[in-house]
Write a protein that holds these residues in place. Sequence first.
Motif, PDB file in Angstrom:
ATOM      1  N   ASP A   1       0.835  -1.194   0.000  1.00 29.56           N
ATOM      2  CA  ASP A   1       0.000   0.000   0.000  1.00 29.56           C
ATOM      3  C   ASP A   1       0.875   1.251   0.000  1.00 29.56           C
ATOM      4  N   ASP A   2       0.570   2.169  -0.919  1.00 29.22           N
ATOM      5  CA  ASP A   2       1.280   3.442  -0.998  1.00 29.22           C
ATOM      6  C   ASP A   2       0.284   4.557  -0.686  1.00 29.22           C
ATOM      7  N   PRO A   3       0.311   5.126   0.517  1.00 25.77           N
ATOM      8  CA  PRO A   3      -0.700   6.128   0.896  1.00 25.77           C
ATOM      9  C   PRO A   3      -0.631   7.417   0.085  1.00 25.77           C
ATOM     10  N   SER A   4       0.489   7.662  -0.622  1.00 23.60           N
ATOM     11  CA  SER A   4       0.594   8.893  -1.402  1.00 23.60           C
ATOM     12  C   SER A   4      -0.195   8.821  -2.712  1.00 23.60           C
ATOM     13  N   LYS A   5      -0.552   7.620  -3.162  1.00 23.81           N
ATOM     14  CA  LYS A   5      -1.304   7.470  -4.408  1.00 23.81           C
ATOM     15  C   LYS A   5      -2.803   7.519  -4.146  1.00 23.81           C
ATOM     16  N   ALA A   6      -3.552   7.865  -5.196  1.00 25.01           N
ATOM     17  CA  ALA A   6      -5.011   7.904  -5.092  1.00 25.01           C
ATOM     18  C   ALA A   6      -5.559   6.487  -4.978  1.00 25.01           C
ATOM     19  N   PRO A   7      -6.775   6.303  -4.412  1.00 22.45           N
ATOM     20  CA  PRO A   7      -7.360   4.953  -4.325  1.00 22.45           C
ATOM     21  C   PRO A   7      -7.552   4.339  -5.718  1.00 22.45           C
ATOM     22  N   HIS A   8      -7.225   3.057  -5.837  1.00 25.12           N
ATOM     23  CA  HIS A   8      -7.351   2.350  -7.108  1.00 25.12           C
ATOM     24  C   HIS A   8      -7.486   0.849  -6.826  1.00 25.12           C
ATOM     25  N   PHE A   9      -7.848   0.099  -7.846  1.00 24.75           N
ATOM     26  CA  PHE A   9      -7.966  -1.353  -7.699  1.00 24.75           C
ATOM     27  C   PHE A   9      -6.581  -1.950  -7.495  1.00 24.75           C
ATOM     28  N   THR A  10      -6.466  -2.830  -6.526  1.00 24.03           N
ATOM     29  CA  THR A  10      -5.169  -3.444  -6.248  1.00 24.03           C
ATOM     30  C   THR A  10      -5.140  -4.931  -6.584  1.00 24.03           C
ATOM     31  N   ALA A  11      -6.298  -5.523  -6.830  1.00 19.67           N
ATOM     32  CA  ALA A  11      -6.323  -6.954  -7.125  1.00 19.67           C
ATOM     33  C   ALA A  11      -7.453  -7.243  -8.105  1.00 19.67           C
ATOM     34  N   PHE A  12      -7.347  -8.377  -8.769  1.00 21.01           N
ATOM     35  CA  PHE A  12      -8.364  -8.801  -9.719  1.00 21.01           C
ATOM     36  C   PHE A  12      -8.708 -10.248  -9.401  1.00 21.01           C
ATOM     37  N   MET A  13      -9.977 -10.508  -9.104  1.00 19.11           N
ATOM     38  CA  MET A  13     -10.385 -11.870  -8.760  1.00 19.11           C
ATOM     39  C   MET A  13     -10.551 -12.694 -10.024  1.00 19.11           C
ATOM     40  N   SER A  14      -9.817 -13.793 -10.110  1.00 19.66           N
ATOM     41  CA  SER A  14      -9.916 -14.652 -11.282  1.00 19.66           C
ATOM     42  C   SER A  14      -9.503 -16.067 -10.900  1.00 19.66           C
ATOM     43  N   TYR A  15      -9.686 -16.982 -11.815  1.00 21.75           N
ATOM     44  CA  TYR A  15      -9.253 -18.353 -11.615  1.00 21.75           C
ATOM     45  C   TYR A  15      -8.960 -18.959 -12.968  1.00 21.75           C
ATOM     46  N   LYS A  16      -8.150 -19.993 -12.967  1.00 21.10           N
ATOM     47  CA  LYS A  16      -7.802 -20.670 -14.205  1.00 21.10           C
ATOM     48  C   LYS A  16      -8.909 -21.658 -14.551  1.00 21.10           C
ATOM     49  N   ALA A  17      -9.530 -21.443 -15.696  1.00 19.20           N
ATOM     50  CA  ALA A  17     -10.670 -22.270 -16.062  1.00 19.20           C
ATOM     51  C   ALA A  17     -10.248 -23.531 -16.808  1.00 19.20           C
TER      52      ALA A  17
END
Length: 65
Positions: A23-39
């Motif tokens: 986490d970098d508190p100096s940056k604006a809020p943004h998505f940090t992860a993407f939920m996925s799985y190997k199909a």
Amino acid sequence: SLGFAPRKRTKHRFGKIKSFPKDDPSKAPHFTAFMSYKAGMSHIVRDVDRPGSKLHKKEVAESVS
């Protein structure tokens, strides 16, 4: 192969998030992860350009993930 057993629908529909970036508190809020799985695996058909090979200038089906 037991890699595909048991053949049934999953209980949870979403994948797991296994790690988060620092986490970098100096940056604006943004998505940090993407939920996925190997199909599973898929296949492609490509031309082989390998002089001297038996498959030179022929189409080959290969597996990709």
